[in-house]
Motif scaffolding. Structure first.
Motif, PDB file in Angstrom:
ATOM      1  N   UNK A  16       0.831  -1.208   0.000  1.00  0.00           N
ATOM      2  CA  UNK A  16       0.000   0.000   0.000  1.00  0.00           C
ATOM      3  C   UNK A  16       0.867   1.260   0.000  1.00  0.00           C
ATOM      4  N   UNK A  17       1.880   1.242  -0.859  1.00  0.00           N
ATOM      5  CA  UNK A  17       2.798   2.373  -0.960  1.00  0.00           C
ATOM      6  C   UNK A  17       2.439   3.300  -2.123  1.00  0.00           C
ATOM      7  N   UNK A  18       1.603   2.842  -3.024  1.00  0.00           N
ATOM      8  CA  UNK A  18       1.276   3.630  -4.198  1.00  0.00           C
ATOM      9  C   UNK A  18      -0.133   4.176  -4.157  1.00  0.00           C
ATOM     10  N   UNK A  19      -0.551   4.766  -5.269  1.00  0.00           N
ATOM     11  CA  UNK A  19      -1.914   5.278  -5.412  1.00  0.00           C
ATOM     12  C   UNK A  19      -2.870   4.098  -5.536  1.00  0.00           C
ATOM     13  N   UNK A  20      -3.906   4.009  -4.697  1.00  0.00           N
ATOM     14  CA  UNK A  20      -4.827   2.865  -4.781  1.00  0.00           C
ATOM     15  C   UNK A  20      -5.426   2.676  -6.175  1.00  0.00           C
ATOM     16  N   UNK A  22      -3.976   2.851  -8.891  1.00  0.00           N
ATOM     17  CA  UNK A  22      -3.036   2.163  -9.783  1.00  0.00           C
ATOM     18  C   UNK A  22      -3.242   0.655  -9.784  1.00  0.00           C
ATOM     19  N   UNK A  23      -3.872   0.135  -8.730  1.00  0.00           N
ATOM     20  CA  UNK A  23      -4.154  -1.298  -8.694  1.00  0.00           C
ATOM     21  C   UNK A  23      -2.938  -2.170  -8.496  1.00  0.00           C
ATOM     22  N   UNK A  24      -2.019  -1.759  -7.648  1.00  0.00           N
ATOM     23  CA  UNK A  24      -0.852  -2.606  -7.368  1.00  0.00           C
ATOM     24  C   UNK A  24      -1.261  -3.878  -6.630  1.00  0.00           C
ATOM     25  N   UNK A  25      -2.223  -3.754  -5.733  1.00  0.00           N
ATOM     26  CA  UNK A  25      -2.690  -4.889  -4.934  1.00  0.00           C
ATOM     27  C   UNK A  25      -3.976  -5.453  -5.553  1.00  0.00           C
ATOM     28  N   UNK A  26      -4.282  -6.716  -5.268  1.00  0.00           N
ATOM     29  CA  UNK A  26      -3.539  -7.623  -4.394  1.00  0.00           C
ATOM     30  C   UNK A  26      -2.389  -8.293  -5.122  1.00  0.00           C
ATOM     31  N   UNK A  27      -1.427  -8.733  -4.331  1.00  0.00           N
ATOM     32  CA  UNK A  27      -0.345  -9.528  -4.903  1.00  0.00           C
ATOM     33  C   UNK A  27      -0.845 -10.961  -5.098  1.00  0.00           C
ATOM     34  N   UNK A  28      -0.551 -11.526  -6.233  1.00  0.00           N
ATOM     35  CA  UNK A  28      -0.938 -12.911  -6.527  1.00  0.00           C
ATOM     36  C   UNK A  28       0.266 -13.673  -7.068  1.00  0.00           C
ATOM     37  N   UNK A 148      14.580 -11.713  -7.484  1.00  0.00           N
ATOM     38  CA  UNK A 148      14.367 -11.375  -6.071  1.00  0.00           C
ATOM     39  C   UNK A 148      12.880 -11.434  -5.754  1.00  0.00           C
ATOM     40  N   UNK A 149      12.549 -11.971  -4.615  1.00  0.00           N
ATOM     41  CA  UNK A 149      11.142 -12.152  -4.230  1.00  0.00           C
ATOM     42  C   UNK A 149      10.687 -11.028  -3.312  1.00  0.00           C
ATOM     43  N   UNK A 150       9.639 -10.318  -3.712  1.00  0.00           N
ATOM     44  CA  UNK A 150       8.998  -9.350  -2.850  1.00  0.00           C
ATOM     45  C   UNK A 150       9.794  -8.097  -2.536  1.00  0.00           C
ATOM     46  N   UNK A 151      10.800  -7.768  -3.344  1.00  0.00           N
ATOM     47  CA  UNK A 151      11.612  -6.588  -3.086  1.00  0.00           C
ATOM     48  C   UNK A 151      11.054  -5.369  -3.819  1.00  0.00           C
ATOM     49  N   UNK A 152      11.331  -4.185  -3.276  1.00  0.00           N
ATOM     50  CA  UNK A 152      10.804  -2.961  -3.880  1.00  0.00           C
ATOM     51  C   UNK A 152      11.435  -2.664  -5.247  1.00  0.00           C
ATOM     52  N   UNK A 153      12.725  -2.885  -5.355  1.00  0.00           N
ATOM     53  CA  UNK A 153      13.465  -2.450  -6.534  1.00  0.00           C
ATOM     54  C   UNK A 153      14.185  -3.626  -7.192  1.00  0.00           C
ATOM     55  N   UNK A 154      14.648  -3.464  -8.418  1.00  0.00           N
ATOM     56  CA  UNK A 154      15.331  -4.560  -9.112  1.00  0.00           C
ATOM     57  C   UNK A 154      16.582  -5.056  -8.404  1.00  0.00           C
ATOM     58  N   UNK A 251       9.388  10.286  -4.975  1.00  0.00           N
ATOM     59  CA  UNK A 251       8.433   9.736  -3.994  1.00  0.00           C
ATOM     60  C   UNK A 251       7.334  10.707  -3.574  1.00  0.00           C
ATOM     61  N   UNK A 252       7.563  11.998  -3.706  1.00  0.00           N
ATOM     62  CA  UNK A 252       6.579  12.973  -3.257  1.00  0.00           C
ATOM     63  C   UNK A 252       5.311  12.982  -4.104  1.00  0.00           C
ATOM     64  N   UNK A 253       5.411  12.507  -5.341  1.00  0.00           N
ATOM     65  CA  UNK A 253       4.209  12.522  -6.174  1.00  0.00           C
ATOM     66  C   UNK A 253       4.121  11.321  -7.118  1.00  0.00           C
ATOM     67  N   UNK A 254       5.199  10.622  -7.373  1.00  0.00           N
ATOM     68  CA  UNK A 254       5.168   9.508  -8.330  1.00  0.00           C
ATOM     69  C   UNK A 254       6.214   8.477  -7.943  1.00  0.00           C
ATOM     70  N   UNK A 255       5.886   7.683  -6.921  1.00  0.00           N
ATOM     71  CA  UNK A 255       6.835   6.644  -6.489  1.00  0.00           C
ATOM     72  C   UNK A 255       6.579   5.378  -7.313  1.00  0.00           C
ATOM     73  N   UNK A 256       6.546   5.536  -8.601  1.00  0.00           N
ATOM     74  CA  UNK A 256       6.177   4.422  -9.481  1.00  0.00           C
ATOM     75  C   UNK A 256       7.377   3.744 -10.132  1.00  0.00           C
ATOM     76  N   UNK A 257       8.550   3.937  -9.587  1.00  0.00           N
ATOM     77  CA  UNK A 257       9.713   3.211 -10.096  1.00  0.00           C
ATOM     78  C   UNK A 257      10.025   1.985  -9.242  1.00  0.00           C
ATOM     79  N   UNK A 258       9.078   1.591  -8.421  1.00  0.00           N
ATOM     80  CA  UNK A 258       9.177   0.338  -7.675  1.00  0.00           C
ATOM     81  C   UNK A 258       8.724  -0.833  -8.554  1.00  0.00           C
ATOM     82  N   UNK A 259       9.163  -2.032  -8.216  1.00  0.00           N
ATOM     83  CA  UNK A 259       8.835  -3.211  -9.032  1.00  0.00           C
ATOM     84  C   UNK A 259       7.337  -3.427  -9.193  1.00  0.00           C
ATOM     85  N   UNK A 260       6.579  -3.183  -8.128  1.00  0.00           N
ATOM     86  CA  UNK A 260       5.149  -3.475  -8.172  1.00  0.00           C
ATOM     87  C   UNK A 260       4.292  -2.322  -8.643  1.00  0.00           C
TER      88      UNK A 260
END
Length: 284
Positions: A16-20, A22-28, A148-154, A251-260
């Motif tokens: 739950x780090x991004x904009x809801x 965006x539909x990052x969750x749920x993880x499957x 890598x499993x479940x990590x934020x970045x590559x 991160x202040x407005x577009x933290x979308x460079x994370x893996x998820x």
């Protein structure tokens, strides 16, 4: 190209780090067949070879303009239309992949930079010529994670391990001040940072990358919670998925460079921070 092995991985993010929206969750957990993927985003040089061989004219060239980040324009640049929700984007007549900031610019010194100002349709045309295709969103994310499993970045869970920059994003106060601590104000060469575990460069930051899927925020609605193989998104839509973030992310407005993290745009969109890379099935 590098090979991404077959197998399952945790697709998406439940932090739950991004904009809801965006539909990052749920993880499957999903299964993805093995495939090959470009180690680098398609460069200006590669796209130029495609154009020279086919005579292709990009959508931005046909339209006659594209959106350019205002910070890359001269101080005395003429007033043009901007984007209401994102005034740092300026309409620049003549801007295209050949002239990324308009007629006063060129790519002569940026042949190893990712090609930008390319629409989803332009990317598909390149893929046909190259005998490849765009990755599905699931393929792209599996590749970005590098095993890598479940990590934020590559490269892992910490954005700057040992205070070292691992990708090209915005540092400072967006959009007024970029400290450029990572070495770049705008785009960087496609090999500017160390690769991930699969040998892929710049899967975070630098330039967004088109995927083949249509975007929907509830991508797993009505889908079983297990046994999902090679998900490909809905059959139709309005926006195509983009992944990876860009040099303008912060991160202040577009933290979308994370893996998820996810984003999307219309297939005809072409701006100065959208590019792509290709994949190929092992059977081709």
């Amino acid at each position: 190209m590098a090979m991404v092995p077959s197998g399952s991985f945790a697709y998406g993010c439940d932090r739950h780090e991004g904009n809801p929206a965006d539909g990052e969750a749920p993880s499957r957990r999903v299964d993805v067949d093995a495939f090959r993927i470009d180690r680098y985003a398609v460069t200006n040089a590669r796209f130029a070879r495609f154009v020279a061989a086919t005579g292709y004219v990009s959508e931005a060239e046909r339209i006659g303009w594209s959106f350019v980040f205002a910070g890359l324009l001269p101080d005395d640049f003429e007033e043009t239309r901007g984007v209401a929700a994102a005034p740092w984007w300026r309409q620049v007549y003549g801007a295209s992949w050949r002239q990324p900031e308009g007629p006063h610019s060129d790519i002569a010194s940026r042949l190893d930079f990712p090609v930008t100002h390319v629409s989803h349709n332009d990317a598909l045309a390149f893929c046909v010529w190259a005998g490849k295709r765009l990755p599905t969103e699931a393929e792209w994310e599996k590749a970005a994670r590098g095993g890598l499993e479940g990590q934020r970045f590559p490269w892992g869970d910490v954005e700057m391990p040992n205070s070292e920059h691992r990708c090209n994003v915005w540092q400072g106060t967006f959009p007024t001040h970029n400290a450029s601590d990572d070495g770049y104000y705008g785009l960087a060469p496609v090999n500017a940072f160390a690769p991930n575990g699969f040998g892929l460069h710049n899967m975070a930051g630098n330039a967004w990358e088109w995927c083949s899927d249509w975007f929907v925020s509830d991508r797993f609605a009505g889908v079983a919670t297990s046994g999902i193989a090679n998900p490909r998104g809905p059959a139709q839509g309005i926006h195509r998925v983009m992944r990876g973030g860009s040099y303008l992310c912060h991160p202040s407005y577009c933290w979308r460079y994370r893996n998820g993290a996810r984003s999307a745009s219309t297939p005809d969109s072409a701006t100065g921070h959208i590019g792509f890379r290709c994949v190929r099935d092992l059977t081709t």
